[in-house]
Design an enzyme around this catalytic site. Structure first.
Site, PDB file in Angstrom:
ATOM      1  N   TYR A 136      -2.382  -3.901   7.574  1.00 36.37           N
ATOM      2  CA  TYR A 136      -2.599  -2.975   8.687  1.00 36.37           C
ATOM      3  C   TYR A 136      -2.358  -3.635  10.042  1.00 36.37           C
ATOM      4  CZ  TYR A 136      -4.816   0.119   5.249  1.00 36.37           C
ATOM      5  OH  TYR A 136      -5.075   0.921   4.168  1.00 36.37           O
ATOM      6  N   LYS A 151      -2.916  -8.845  -5.992  1.00 35.36           N
ATOM      7  CA  LYS A 151      -1.785  -8.648  -6.912  1.00 35.36           C
ATOM      8  C   LYS A 151      -0.971  -9.941  -6.912  1.00 35.36           C
ATOM      9  CE  LYS A 151       0.063  -5.014  -8.031  1.00 35.36           C
ATOM     10  NZ  LYS A 151       0.170  -4.401  -9.387  1.00 35.36           N
ATOM     11  N   ASP A 168      -4.741  -3.381  -9.456  1.00 29.58           N
ATOM     12  CA  ASP A 168      -4.481  -2.122 -10.176  1.00 29.58           C
ATOM     13  C   ASP A 168      -5.370  -2.029 -11.414  1.00 29.58           C
ATOM     14  OD1 ASP A 168      -2.998  -4.288 -11.097  1.00 29.58           O
ATOM     15  OD2 ASP A 168      -1.312  -3.074 -11.769  1.00 29.58           O
ATOM     16  N   ASP A 180      -9.563  -0.720   1.070  1.00 26.28           N
ATOM     17  CA  ASP A 180      -9.612   0.637   1.594  1.00 26.28           C
ATOM     18  C   ASP A 180      -9.651   1.631   0.428  1.00 26.28           C
ATOM     19  OD1 ASP A 180      -9.489   2.746   3.309  1.00 26.28           O
ATOM     20  OD2 ASP A 180      -7.515   2.284   4.131  1.00 26.28           O
ATOM     21  N   ASP A 195     -13.286   3.462  -1.378  1.00 27.45           N
ATOM     22  CA  ASP A 195     -13.416   4.924  -1.398  1.00 27.45           C
ATOM     23  C   ASP A 195     -13.607   5.435  -2.817  1.00 27.45           C
ATOM     24  OD1 ASP A 195     -13.227   5.131   1.298  1.00 27.45           O
ATOM     25  OD2 ASP A 195     -11.599   6.600   1.290  1.00 27.45           O
TER      26      ASP A 195
END
Ligand code: NAD
Length: 368
Positions: free
Chosen positions: A142, A192, A225, A249, A253
């Protein structure tokens, strides 16, 4: 010794309503436990814009830098939707996070037994769930450069850059290990590393911080993942999860929604230790200002109350009092006290924001 200091920024919409209930808890702590906070209050968001023309006054920012912890309600509302981007209410919150350099975002996902039916997952998968996601908040994709939309040949290309320095990874890893020591002593780091160099570095640095500084904490690594899959398959296998800004993020959630209503979710954002050894800290409910129910006494104050419980534990070293408060919330829910957002299909009569706060204080009294 000086009393611990707390800056309350109630903000807009339901912010002041839910904060009123936290103030009842703070008063109870003083009366019944002899724990007194130096509480100051100020404006953030739309109400600060109304008074000062900016969503966070410089004086408020300076106060936030000085206190042991900041507790924020919520900001925003339709009245401010058409303001210039630079003075929108949310900019006040972003300024606090940025200038306090709050790099470690703590999002607990805790499922109270009484609300296990609210989850989209099977009750036995989530009942008793208590995990903590630690998301790196101030770096990563970001913020990395280069970023932008550029033209290459005859088409445009959108670019964002995932970038982490060793020190950025190490400080958030430390934050996760410190938390684990106060919980169930387990950290799972997610990245990852199979496809991203930044993930390889992330894994190496987390492992190094572990081996050199926290060998007593159990550490595992997981591809993010797979982590997402495991979070919905068997979330109770985790204690603390530490991950980067982007994966955090998404994962926080998803984890939050394992537990039901937005009105239940607290959060903390921590920065570097101050001179007194406490981290810079901002505590706030995950929800926004809920303009659709503001001013009607319908808001659930529990997310804000549980945010204060996090402050007790992580800023004030009052872990036992934090547990007492969390147990009081659990008791109230077990007794069937529900604000409107917690009404199940079986219906019933919801209580007001204020009645929920009173019920929590009554449960605190009963705990003595
Ligand atoms: P929201 O979280 O305010 O509300 C979403 C839905 O959840 C609404 O139906 C609301 O009534 C309900 N809800 C939220 N908190 C609740 C509570 N404590 N008790 C009962 N019900 C609750 O999100 P939104 O509607 O997308 O945004 C409203 C405003 O809040 C916008 O201006 C947005 O920018 C702002 N916002 C602020 C923050 C923050 O201050 N951290 C976070 C998100 C949104």
């Amino acid at each position: 010794m000086a009393n611990p200091s707390l800056l309350i920024l109630a903000g807009d919409g339901i912010g002041p309503e839910v904060m009123t209930e936290v103030k009842k808890v703070i008063a109870w702590m003083g009366d019944k436990r002899g724990i007194t906070f130096d509480v100051s209050e100020d404006l953030v968001g739309g109400c600060a814009y109304d008074k000062h023309g900016v969503p966070l006054h410089d004086d408020t920012m300076a106060k936030a830098q000085e206190v042991d912890a900041v507790l924020l309600g919520a900001v925003g509302g339709p009245k401010y939707d058409n303001l210039d981007f630079s003075v929108k209410p949310e900019r006040g919150l972003l300024r606090l996070r940025k200038e306090m350099d709050l790099f470690s975002n703590l999002r607990p996902a805790q499922c109270f037994d009484a609300l296990a039916d609210f989850s989209s997952l099977k009750k036995d998968v989530v009942a008793g769930l208590d995990i903590m996601i630690v998301r790196e908040l101030t770096s990563g994709v970001y913020f990395g450069e280069p970023r932008g939309i550029f033209t290459e040949g005859n088409e445009r290309v959108g670019i964002n850059t995932q970038r982490y320095t060793e020190s950025e990874i190490a400080r958030v890893a430390r934050s996760a290990f410190e938390l684990a020591k106060r919980r169930n002593n387990k950290v799972c780091s997610m990245e990852k590393a199979n496809v991203m160099e930044s993930g390889i570095l992330w894994r190496e640095v987390v492992q190094k911080v572990h081996d050199e500084e926290y060998p007593e904490v159990e550490l595992s690594h997981m591809y993010a993942d797979n982590g997402a899959m495991q979070l919905v398959r068997n979330p109770k296998q985790f204690d603390v999860i530490v991950t980067d800004n982007l994966f955090g993020d998404l994962l926080s959630d998803a984890a939050a929604m394992l537990t039901g209503s937005l009105g239940m979710l607290p959060s903390a954002s921590l920065g570097a230790p101050m001179a007194n050894g406490r981290p810079k800290a901002l505590y706030e409910p995950v929800h926004g200002s809920a303009p659709d129910i503001a001013g009607q006494g319908k808001a659930n104050p529990i997310a804000c109350v549980l945010s204060f419980a996090m402050a007790l534990r992580y800023s004030f070293d009052l872990g036992e009092e934090a547990t007492r408060l969390e147990k009081a919330v659990e008791q109230v829910l077990a007794d069937g006290v529900r604000t409107a957002d917690l009404m199940g299909p079986e219906g019933g009569v919801p209580v007001s924001t204020s009645a929920m706060g009173d019920a929590i204080v009554a449960a605190l009294n009963a705990s003595l």
